[in-house]
Design an enzyme around this catalytic site. Structure first.
Site, PDB file in Angstrom:
ATOM      1  N   GLY A   9      66.130  37.240  52.056  1.00  0.00           N
ATOM      2  CA  GLY A   9      66.848  36.020  51.490  1.00  0.00           C
ATOM      3  C   GLY A   9      68.351  36.248  51.380  1.00  0.00           C
ATOM      4  O   GLY A   9      68.992  35.745  50.378  1.00  0.00           O
ATOM      5  N   ARG A  12      71.515  33.149  51.817  1.00  0.00           N
ATOM      6  CA  ARG A  12      72.324  31.933  51.065  1.00  0.00           C
ATOM      7  C   ARG A  12      72.023  32.676  49.618  1.00  0.00           C
ATOM      8  O   ARG A  12      71.467  33.571  49.352  1.00  0.00           O
ATOM      9  CB  ARG A  12      71.572  30.814  51.167  1.00  0.00           C
ATOM     10  CG  ARG A  12      71.504  30.195  52.674  1.00  0.00           C
ATOM     11  CD  ARG A  12      70.861  28.751  52.433  1.00  0.00           C
ATOM     12  NE  ARG A  12      69.638  28.876  52.931  1.00  0.00           N
ATOM     13  CZ  ARG A  12      68.523  28.385  51.933  1.00  0.00           C
ATOM     14  NH1 ARG A  12      69.069  27.778  50.765  1.00  0.00           N
ATOM     15  NH2 ARG A  12      67.359  28.486  52.212  1.00  0.00           N
ATOM     16  N   VAL A  61      58.947  36.705  55.182  1.00  0.00           N
ATOM     17  CA  VAL A  61      58.468  37.983  54.089  1.00  0.00           C
ATOM     18  C   VAL A  61      56.951  37.806  53.907  1.00  0.00           C
ATOM     19  O   VAL A  61      56.054  38.964  53.726  1.00  0.00           O
ATOM     20  CB  VAL A  61      58.976  38.422  53.149  1.00  0.00           C
ATOM     21  CG1 VAL A  61      60.770  38.713  53.585  1.00  0.00           C
ATOM     22  CG2 VAL A  61      59.173  36.930  52.067  1.00  0.00           C
ATOM     23  N   SER A 139      62.295  36.221  37.627  1.00  0.00           N
ATOM     24  CA  SER A 139      63.087  34.831  36.933  1.00  0.00           C
ATOM     25  C   SER A 139      62.711  34.789  35.685  1.00  0.00           C
ATOM     26  O   SER A 139      61.489  35.519  35.224  1.00  0.00           O
ATOM     27  CB  SER A 139      62.556  33.580  37.944  1.00  0.00           C
ATOM     28  OG  SER A 139      62.710  32.612  36.846  1.00  0.00           O
ATOM     29  N   TYR A 152      54.875  29.004  40.152  1.00  0.00           N
ATOM     30  CA  TYR A 152      56.223  29.874  40.500  1.00  0.00           C
ATOM     31  C   TYR A 152      56.434  30.880  39.310  1.00  0.00           C
ATOM     32  O   TYR A 152      56.652  32.103  39.553  1.00  0.00           O
ATOM     33  CB  TYR A 152      57.490  28.867  40.286  1.00  0.00           C
ATOM     34  CG  TYR A 152      58.952  29.457  40.458  1.00  0.00           C
ATOM     35  CD1 TYR A 152      59.343  30.051  41.680  1.00  0.00           C
ATOM     36  CD2 TYR A 152      59.705  29.683  39.321  1.00  0.00           C
ATOM     37  CE1 TYR A 152      60.735  30.412  41.799  1.00  0.00           C
ATOM     38  CE2 TYR A 152      60.962  30.267  39.414  1.00  0.00           C
ATOM     39  CZ  TYR A 152      61.484  30.510  40.604  1.00  0.00           C
ATOM     40  OH  TYR A 152      62.657  31.466  40.707  1.00  0.00           O
TER      41      TYR A 152
END
Ligand code: NAP
Length: 244
Positions: A9, A12, A61, A139, A152
């Protein structure tokens, strides 16, 4: 230690900033991207213009065959990977009852299976060489749970569990595995949030601002560096104090 770093990733946002930072540390950069070839090639051109070594590699991935093919190409082009940063990912805001099983599976596929796939592919060579550093991007929602982001939050918590267990297993082989759990960072991931929401998130942050990709890149650079030589299995959360 060898000098090839692969960042998933990296086309960006946070991954891009990590690629730039690790290039400045002297690593040859494998820029892994999935769909935005133009952005990945732009980054490669920028890194090369600044005297660094970089090549872009396309890979989903979540797909183990893609990861195997990418690993082969990286080896041929740049050499053995010593630093692996598992950063590829996406967010999705939805009520739990509206998450479809396909959305649940894809979230697990990209974040958790994706991290499994790359670690599984690159670790045997790291173990043979008795060297390597892995940094997984989780996160703060993986630490505390986020409403309307159950899938998530679940995979990001899984990334923390994977990091801790893997650190114990491969520490004796000279490999460190750590986790960075960002707070709110201004990237494309935040593009659907309006100004008012972004301001309220900044107001809820003790340091009174949202994060920038370089805030995360700096944490990754530290964990990769020899200054973190005695640190493994840990979670660093650059979040401006939102989660303490
Ligand atoms: P971003 O700007 O949207 O970039 C996402 C990157 O992941 C892109 O390079 C994208 O590649 C790549 N990617 C997505 N799915 C992929 C797949 N299946 N295979 C390979 N690459 C894939 O997001 P970001 O904000 O930088 O997020 C990076 C990581 O930080 C993610 O894991 C995210 O969950 C985590 N994070 C972000 C924040 C935040 O507030 N921004 C907070 C906490 C954690 P393409 O460009 O080719 O599509």
């Amino acid at each position: 230690m060898g000098n090839v770093a692969l960042i998933t990733g990296a086309s960006r946002g946070i991954g891009r900033a990590v690629a730039v930072r690790l290039a400045q540390m002297g690593y040859a950069i494998a820029v892994c991207y999935h769909t935005t070839s133009d952005k990945a090639q732009e980054l490669v051109a920028e890194l090369r213009e600044n005297g660094h070594t970089a090549t872009a590699f396309c890979c989903d991935v979540a797909n183990s065959a893609h990861v195997e093919m990418m690993a082969q190409a990286v080896r041929e082009e740049l050499g053995e990977v010593s630093v692996l940063v598992n950063n590829a990912g996406y967010a999705q805001q939805k009520l739990f009852t509206e998450i479809s099983s396909d959305e649940w599976e894809r979230m697990i596929g990209v974040h958790l299976t994706g991290t499994f796939n790359t670690c599984h592919t690159f670790l045997p060579s790291m173990i043979r060489r008795h060297e390597g550093v892995i940094v997984n991007i989780s996160s703060m929602w993986g630490q505390i749970g986020g409403s309307c982001e159950v899938h998530y939050s679940a995979v990001k918590a899984g990334v923390i569990g994977l990091t801790k267990a893997l650190a114990k297993e491969v520490g004796p082989s000279g490999i460190r595995v750590n986790c960075v759990a960002p707070g709110v960072i201004m990237t494309d991931m935040m593009k659907d949030f309006d100004e008012e929401t972004l301001q309220s998130l900044a107001d809820a942050t003790p340091l009174m601002r949202l994060g920038a990709p370089r805030d995360i890149a700096n944490a990754v650079a530290f964990l990769v560096s020899d200054e973190a030589a005695f640190i493994t299995g840990q979670v660093i959360s650059p979040n401006g104090g939102m989660v303490i």
